[in-house]
Design a protein around this motif. Sequence first.
Motif: not given
Length: 339
Positions: A126-140
């Motif tokens: 995911l280097n240099g890419r946009r991505a999503a994950t669970h809202w609870r873990h997005s900051r991590q």
Amino acid sequence: MNRKRPGTGPLTVTVFVFPGVRLLDVTGPIEVFASANEFGGHYQVQIASEDGAEVVTSAGTRLSADLSLSEVREPSDVLVVPGGPEWETLIKDEALLDVVRQLNEKARCTASVCTGAFLLAAAGLLNGRRAATHWRHSRQLALRFPSVQVEPDAIFVRDGKMMTSAGVSAGIDLSLALVEEHYGAEVARAVAKDMVVFMQRPGGQSQFSVHSRAPHTRQEMLRRILDAVAENPGANHTLTAMARTAGVSVRHVTRLFCEEVGTTPARYVEQVRLEAAQVLLETGDDAMPVVARRTGFGSPESLRRAFVRRLGVTPGAFRASFRTTGVSTNDAVSEAISA
């Protein structure tokens, strides 16, 4: 309309499983692709583990694998990388990450579900890419992998061949999007109706992330302000009032919020009020004017504008969607699904 490439066989979906994988991250996408086959799709779904052995999920359920990594010889049209609650341990497992890299090399599209994004990020995919994950873990995800551009409110994100989705059930949203891409909107819509899910759910992840914790700070004066806002969101929390509470200047309050909270005082107050309104809408029957007054928005229109701007849904839609499963309104639900 069938958008699948003419003259080709079934589209292969490889779902990678490992010990501790979250069960719904695996079964949600599989159900979508299997259901699509009933409405004109043509998918061949296979479950792969590193050595071809069965795995035990985080729920304790055993999952059998169809093949091992070495047996995945042909390119997959879609590789699904699920997540698991022990993602912090998984991202340190170099052997596991190497399997992900090898499977990705043989895939035309790689899609993660929930914390599966951490596996992709740790594998360098995911280097240099946009991505999503669970809202609870997005900051991590953003902190651990600064080269990844995390979109915390997205249900799913596509960047090149990589797709990443939010928590658990968002894997269904992502899979429906792939069905539409492969076989058209009519097939995807039929699958969504069959599974009784949104083809495209309203709003983003923000509507799920209520009760967020107050920011940590060592500044006692700022702590007093944050506590005052949390204890009574409907009170007067203008910048002047905050400065008076802390016994400092307006300019100093603004600087503290910028440095310690990462936002402006006004935006922070609005966020707390919004979360308070969400709780009232979820748990009570107060009319909109009462909710607006109790949470400091003043009027239903101000409340509505804040909901639409920050969550992408109206207060009424939020209340209808999240207060009940709809068990008492079967007739209305049936009409909506069959429409």
